[in-house]
Design a protein around this motif. Structure first.
Motif, PDB file in Angstrom:
ATOM      1  N   HIS A 151       0.830  -1.202   0.000  1.00  0.00           N
ATOM      2  CA  HIS A 151       0.000   0.000   0.000  1.00  0.00           C
ATOM      3  C   HIS A 151       0.865   1.252   0.000  1.00  0.00           C
ATOM      4  O   HIS A 151       0.494   2.267  -0.585  1.00  0.00           O
ATOM      5  N   SER A 152       2.010   1.185   0.673  1.00  0.00           N
ATOM      6  CA  SER A 152       2.902   2.331   0.790  1.00  0.00           C
ATOM      7  C   SER A 152       4.056   2.196  -0.198  1.00  0.00           C
ATOM      8  O   SER A 152       4.779   1.187  -0.199  1.00  0.00           O
ATOM      9  N   GLU A 153       4.245   3.219  -1.015  1.00  0.00           N
ATOM     10  CA  GLU A 153       5.366   3.210  -1.959  1.00  0.00           C
ATOM     11  C   GLU A 153       6.698   3.235  -1.220  1.00  0.00           C
ATOM     12  O   GLU A 153       7.682   2.618  -1.662  1.00  0.00           O
ATOM     13  N   GLN A 154       6.762   3.961  -0.092  1.00  0.00           N
ATOM     14  CA  GLN A 154       8.003   4.043   0.679  1.00  0.00           C
ATOM     15  C   GLN A 154       8.404   2.669   1.226  1.00  0.00           C
ATOM     16  O   GLN A 154       9.577   2.292   1.190  1.00  0.00           O
ATOM     17  N   LEU A 155       7.409   1.908   1.722  1.00  0.00           N
ATOM     18  CA  LEU A 155       7.716   0.559   2.222  1.00  0.00           C
ATOM     19  C   LEU A 155       8.117  -0.377   1.092  1.00  0.00           C
ATOM     20  O   LEU A 155       8.983  -1.241   1.265  1.00  0.00           O
TER      21      LEU A 155
END
Length: 473
Positions: free
Chosen positions: A6-10
């Protein structure tokens, strides 16, 4: 990397660690991520700076201010743990504790492997290990299983009862599901209600119904409704919405989302607008820049003669007496109304021409409906002012063999309405002349013998009336 985050950073963090971190570091980070996962609260929001520190032990230099909502973070951490363990190539025998496979866990809790898959989505941490045969498969650390079971005892209890469903239990579930579905319940609501009634998990009820529907498609409780909606269903959904049902109620009844309901309502409304009778008599003045001001803003021409209403003769039936309450139109008023009537339909037609049924804008549809309502109001005024004309013509066509007078009036009124819709006011003719021809033509078809005996003047064609303007004062 095919894993979904869901998170691009993760996702970027996972890719970076899988590519560049040492193998031992990946295993350590998987442990740190699982420890962090146990502290995450679903309703809270977490900064990426803190997430990165909990997983890797260092804070990013970029000081990224991005945040991740708790529910999404839980799902992303579960994915991150599995991806890091996959890249670490850890042997199950070297894990330092017992490792269970999906099948082993299924037998241990007496549940299906599909139930184990659902538990993985609900917080049961899974990793990838290399087993004795050299194959890499999903496995579960004993500590991860213990933590999940201690925090989900009710879920485990209900899951364990799944295999105890008897044929009678399954038959009862299908029977109740069919009754609730017939009452308009959607699959999720039906599953929840039956689960409460039978003290089973929602997943168990849902899986039982789906398994029955797959095995017996002709007897399915919920036939496949995931495909495109046909026109008949769209019409029913639109009718329900117009009758006052909320979007949520319509969505529940037809097992669709609220977004789908609004899209269908918009489409069906656009289809209805496409069917509106907006044919008009064109005029050069409609295309001029100041047409709106000259036509729509112009005041209705009043006259003393038109303002005075004729007195109804004594003893007339109520309907006939009511006709005298409407003033007749003079030539100027008639031209004013017909010009406005055709102009608003002209404007509505131009707006409608730019409407795409699949993606119609509410503002465009509002404008068309408003203009059409205005056109109908103007037409009604024209028709009401000429209803006495119908009565006068009908009186001349009453036959001696029992022809019903009010039936003739009713038929004549229909002809009058059609005449108002087709009258070309730009030719300068009096509407009463054209309407009289239309009414008598209709009577000629319905009572031809009487028509030939009583009418002294019968035009041979519509063009006879349209060719010469009525220039009387």
């Amino acid at each position: 990397m095919s894993a979904h985050f869901h998170s691009e950073q993760l996702r970027d963090l996972c890719q970076q660690q899988v590519r560049f971190a040492p193998r031992e570091k990946r295993a350590e980070q998987a442990d740190r991520a699982e420890a962090f996962l146990r502290d995450v609260v679903a309703g809270r929001t977490y900064s990426f700076d803190m997430i990165c520190f909990r997983v890797t032990g260092y804070r990013p230099d970029s000081r990224d201010v991005a945040t991740v909502e708790g529910n999404r973070l839980i799902a992303d951490l579960l994915t991150l743990i599995e991806e890091l363990s996959d890249a670490a190539d850890i042997s199950a025998s070297a894990a330092g504790q017992a490792v269970f496979t999906v099948d082993e866990l299924s037998r241990r809790f007496n549940v299906s492997t599909k139930t184990i898959s659902r538990w993985r989505q609900q917080g049961l941490v899974s990793r990838r290990f290399v087993f004795e045969n050299g194959r890499k498969r999903v496995g579960f650390l004993a500590s991860s299983v213990e933590h999940f079971t201690s925090h989900n005892s009710e879920k485990i209890r209900r899951g364990e009862r799944f295999s105890q469903l008897t044929d009678a239990d399954r038959a009862l579930i299908i029977q109740r599901a069919r009754r609730l579905a017939a009452a308009g319940g959607c699959p999720s609501e039906v599953a929840r209600r039956i689960a409460r009634k039978m003290d089973r998990s929602v997943e168990t009820i849902r899986y039982t119904i789906r398994q029955f529907d797959d095995k017996f498609p002709d007897l399915a409780v919920f036939p496949d409704q995931s495909g495109p909606l046909n026109l008949e269903i769209k019409e029913r959904m639109y009718a329900d919405f117009l009758n006052g049902k909320s979007a949520d109620a319509v969505a529940a009844r037809y097992c669709r989302t609220r977004t789908t309901v609004y899209r269908v309502v918009n489409e069906m409304r656009a289809r209805a607008i496409m069917e509106l009778p907006l044919e008009y008599m064109d005029s050069a003045e409609f295309h001029r820049k100041a047409a709106d001001r000259k036509i729509l803003e112009a005041a209705f021409p009043e006259s003393e003669t038109a303002a005075r209403r004729a007195k109804a003769p004594v003893g007339l039936p109520r309907y006939l007496a009511s006709l005298y309450e409407v003033a007749l139109l003079n030539r100027e008023q008639e031209q004013y109304l017909f010009r406005k009537y055709n102009f608003v339909k002209f404007k509505a037609s131009r707006i409608r021409a730019g409407i795409d049924v699949a993606s119609a804008r509410s503002s465009d549809m509002d404008a068309v409906e408003k203009l059409y309502a205005e056109a109908v109001a103007v037409k009604n005024r024209i028709v009401q002012s000429n209803l006495r004309l119908v009565v006068s013509i009908a009186k001349r066509h009453i036959s001696g063999n029992g022809e019903d007078f009010f039936q003739l009036v009713s038929d004549g009124n229909v002809s009058l309405i059609r005449a108002a819709e087709k009258f070309d006011y730009t030719r300068g003719n009096k509407f009463s002349t054209y309407a009289s021809w239309a009414i008598m033509k209709n009577y000629a078809r319905t009572i031809p013998d009487e028509f030939r005996q009583r009418d002294r003047f019968r035009p041979t064609s519509e063009e006879m009336f349209l060719a010469t303007a009525d220039n009387r004062a």
